[in-house]
Design an enzyme around this catalytic site. Sequence first.
Site, PDB file in Angstrom:
ATOM      1  N   HIS A 119       0.942  -1.695  -0.477  1.00  0.00           N
ATOM      2  CA  HIS A 119      -0.290  -0.100  -0.295  1.00  0.00           C
ATOM      3  C   HIS A 119       0.845   1.526  -0.138  1.00  0.00           C
ATOM      4  O   HIS A 119       0.609   1.849  -1.171  1.00  0.00           O
ATOM      5  CB  HIS A 119      -0.571  -0.048   1.212  1.00  0.00           C
ATOM      6  CG  HIS A 119      -2.032  -0.924   0.826  1.00  0.00           C
ATOM      7  ND1 HIS A 119      -1.890  -2.532   1.356  1.00  0.00           N
ATOM      8  CD2 HIS A 119      -2.975  -0.764   0.845  1.00  0.00           C
ATOM      9  CE1 HIS A 119      -3.115  -2.726   0.554  1.00  0.00           C
ATOM     10  NE2 HIS A 119      -3.801  -1.625   0.575  1.00  0.00           N
ATOM     11  N   HIS A 176       0.906  -3.769   9.089  1.00  0.00           N
ATOM     12  CA  HIS A 176       2.752  -3.742   8.494  1.00  0.00           C
ATOM     13  C   HIS A 176       3.201  -3.330  10.193  1.00  0.00           C
ATOM     14  O   HIS A 176       2.633  -2.512  10.467  1.00  0.00           O
ATOM     15  CB  HIS A 176       3.009  -2.484   7.391  1.00  0.00           C
ATOM     16  CG  HIS A 176       2.474  -3.121   6.620  1.00  0.00           C
ATOM     17  ND1 HIS A 176       3.151  -4.233   5.207  1.00  0.00           N
ATOM     18  CD2 HIS A 176       1.239  -3.520   5.716  1.00  0.00           C
ATOM     19  CE1 HIS A 176       2.373  -4.777   4.427  1.00  0.00           C
ATOM     20  NE2 HIS A 176       1.677  -4.221   3.836  1.00  0.00           N
TER      21      HIS A 176
END
Length: 357
Positions: A119, A176
């Site tokens: 992303h 993440h």
Amino acid sequence: MEEGMNVLHDFGIQSTHYLQVNYQDSQDWFILVSVIADLRNAFYVLFPIWFHLQEAVGIKLLWVAVIGDWLNLVFKWILFGQRPYWWVLDTDYYSNTSVPLIKQFPVTCETGPGSPSGHAMGTAGVYYVMVTSTLSIFQGKIKPTYRFRCLNVILWLGFWAVQLNVCLSRIYLAAHFPHQVVAGVLSGIAVAETFSHIHSIYNASLKKYFLITFFLFSFAIGFYLLLKGLGVDLLWTLEKAQRWCEQPEWVHIDTTPFASLLKNLGTLFGLGLALNSSMYRESCKGKLSKWLPFRLSSIVASLVLLHVFDSLKPPSQVELVFYVLSFCKSAVVPLASVSVIPYCLAQVLGQPHKKSL
């Protein structure tokens, strides 16, 4: 090495825990940011808009998105990055203390390795292209000079604001660790900057698109088979996701590495088909393409039809069928927005436009 990574991961877990505890009211915002930052929006929204406003920018945007995500896949296979939502439950680092409580969300349980963040890398690359291209378009056209400088500052502040929100979103959602999103941003910028010096993408033949698509596919599969032959299980993360995700329905096959690979390659090949088609030459290379109502109509029609098309999900019961249909579906996206939709609009708007001339 392992101890150092454990400390780094623990810092990430503490960061996620801090954000989730102190910014509970921002949960919907972070989920929205993560959804918007999905690379799919670059293909279904940003690409059609930019292509019909500034064709070269649209082409570069798509190349950066595809190659960036392909490199992201290779990096993930090499780096073996953990994800917070499974690492905190799987590690023995907290064997002598209480395990930090980390919430999961419907968009948390991605199935690929975590480093670098896809992303963050995709958003950085795509938005870097948009900012630098916008500044290039207006350079010398905005006077006095201080107005251009103001535009420069505003766009770059906006760029970094977007990156910050995307990074915080991925950390908040436990998808993440902080070092993974930082690596993603830097990698995305590097890919975008590299493509600012590559001009052959704007007039590439269909043969070149085919060869590049074939090379990217062959390299990825060959690399996968090589590592598998060496005893490396590149699908180890799928087991982690299925084991530690709170809700089984949150684990989606379209987040696996091969699904991402096939979607990206389909998009690139579809762009090659579109740019080398007769429909594209007749509609986007004629006088009508310079007519603003035609461009705006192409944008609106593309956004509407692609939104409907995006709602059609390939069946995922059989993985091979899912991957093939994902490739074909992704190829249709640029093919429709670049050639089919403009061609159909040209047939409808062409005659009234000629009469007005």
